[in-house]
Write a protein that holds these residues in place. Sequence first.
Motif, mmCIF file in Angstrom:
data_model
loop_
_atom_site.group_PDB
_atom_site.id
_atom_site.type_symbol
_atom_site.label_atom_id
_atom_site.label_comp_id
_atom_site.label_asym_id
_atom_site.label_seq_id
_atom_site.Cartn_x
_atom_site.Cartn_y
_atom_site.Cartn_z
ATOM 1 N N ARG A 1 0.814 -1.230 0.000
ATOM 2 C CA ARG A 1 0.000 0.000 0.000
ATOM 3 C C ARG A 1 0.844 1.274 0.000
ATOM 4 O O ARG A 1 0.302 2.372 0.062
ATOM 5 C CB ARG A 1 -0.917 0.008 1.229
ATOM 6 C CG ARG A 1 -1.916 -1.153 1.297
ATOM 7 C CD ARG A 1 -3.082 -0.905 0.372
ATOM 8 N NE ARG A 1 -4.058 -1.986 0.365
ATOM 9 C CZ ARG A 1 -5.178 -1.991 1.073
ATOM 10 N NH1 ARG A 1 -5.459 -1.006 1.889
ATOM 11 N NH2 ARG A 1 -6.018 -3.003 0.960
ATOM 12 N N VAL A 2 2.169 1.122 -0.050
ATOM 13 C CA VAL A 2 3.068 2.286 -0.046
ATOM 14 C C VAL A 2 4.137 2.106 -1.130
ATOM 15 O O VAL A 2 4.331 1.012 -1.659
ATOM 16 C CB VAL A 2 3.754 2.470 1.331
ATOM 17 C CG1 VAL A 2 2.743 2.884 2.396
ATOM 18 C CG2 VAL A 2 4.496 1.225 1.765
ATOM 19 N N ASP A 3 4.825 3.205 -1.447
ATOM 20 C CA ASP A 3 5.970 3.163 -2.356
ATOM 21 C C ASP A 3 7.248 3.270 -1.534
ATOM 22 O O ASP A 3 7.227 3.672 -0.372
ATOM 23 C CB ASP A 3 5.905 4.312 -3.360
ATOM 24 C CG ASP A 3 4.873 4.079 -4.447
ATOM 25 O OD1 ASP A 3 4.551 2.917 -4.730
ATOM 26 O OD2 ASP A 3 4.387 5.079 -5.015
ATOM 27 N N HIS A 4 8.365 2.944 -2.166
ATOM 28 C CA HIS A 4 9.666 3.001 -1.499
ATOM 29 C C HIS A 4 10.662 3.725 -2.396
ATOM 30 O O HIS A 4 10.705 3.491 -3.591
ATOM 31 C CB HIS A 4 10.163 1.581 -1.203
ATOM 32 C CG HIS A 4 9.244 0.814 -0.311
ATOM 33 N ND1 HIS A 4 8.163 0.097 -0.785
ATOM 34 C CD2 HIS A 4 9.228 0.673 1.037
ATOM 35 C CE1 HIS A 4 7.531 -0.453 0.233
ATOM 36 N NE2 HIS A 4 8.157 -0.127 1.349
ATOM 37 N N ALA A 5 11.442 4.631 -1.803
ATOM 38 C CA ALA A 5 12.443 5.374 -2.591
ATOM 39 C C ALA A 5 13.667 5.680 -1.744
ATOM 40 O O ALA A 5 13.587 5.776 -0.557
ATOM 41 C CB ALA A 5 11.844 6.673 -3.102
#
Length: 133
Positions: free
Chosen positions: A129-133
């Motif tokens: 449910r989230v993005d990663h950077a």
Amino acid sequence: MDQDGQTSPSGSCVDPSTLVSEDGKNTKSVLCQRCGSKVLCPGMAQFSDKELFLPSMRKKSSISQSDGSVDGDTLTAHWLVYDMFDFENVGFTKDVGKIKYLICADCEIGPIGWHCLDDKKSFYVALERVDHA
């Protein structure tokens, strides 16, 4: 993945091995999928393999209003945060039974995670449910 090779938000296409350090912590920032707001800094959460049901993603006002039938996903890969003050940016829904759902505090999309009121020190954020950077 769908037929165009894109990952679906409810599909289990997140590879935790690229996101988890040797000591089990997140190696990248955790971001809102919708607005890109930072939810967690690197190293602030522990990887947890726990099966939890989260309703489908929507605005905060419609998460807490349930007519008894809730569509959603059972997700297993989560970031476990032990202190609510470790979050950079997170909001909570009103109580839904003994659960508060975690949402993005900026755009109010969610739920991105789950918190049981019986356990004051466990906040789960679903990797899908989230993005990663």
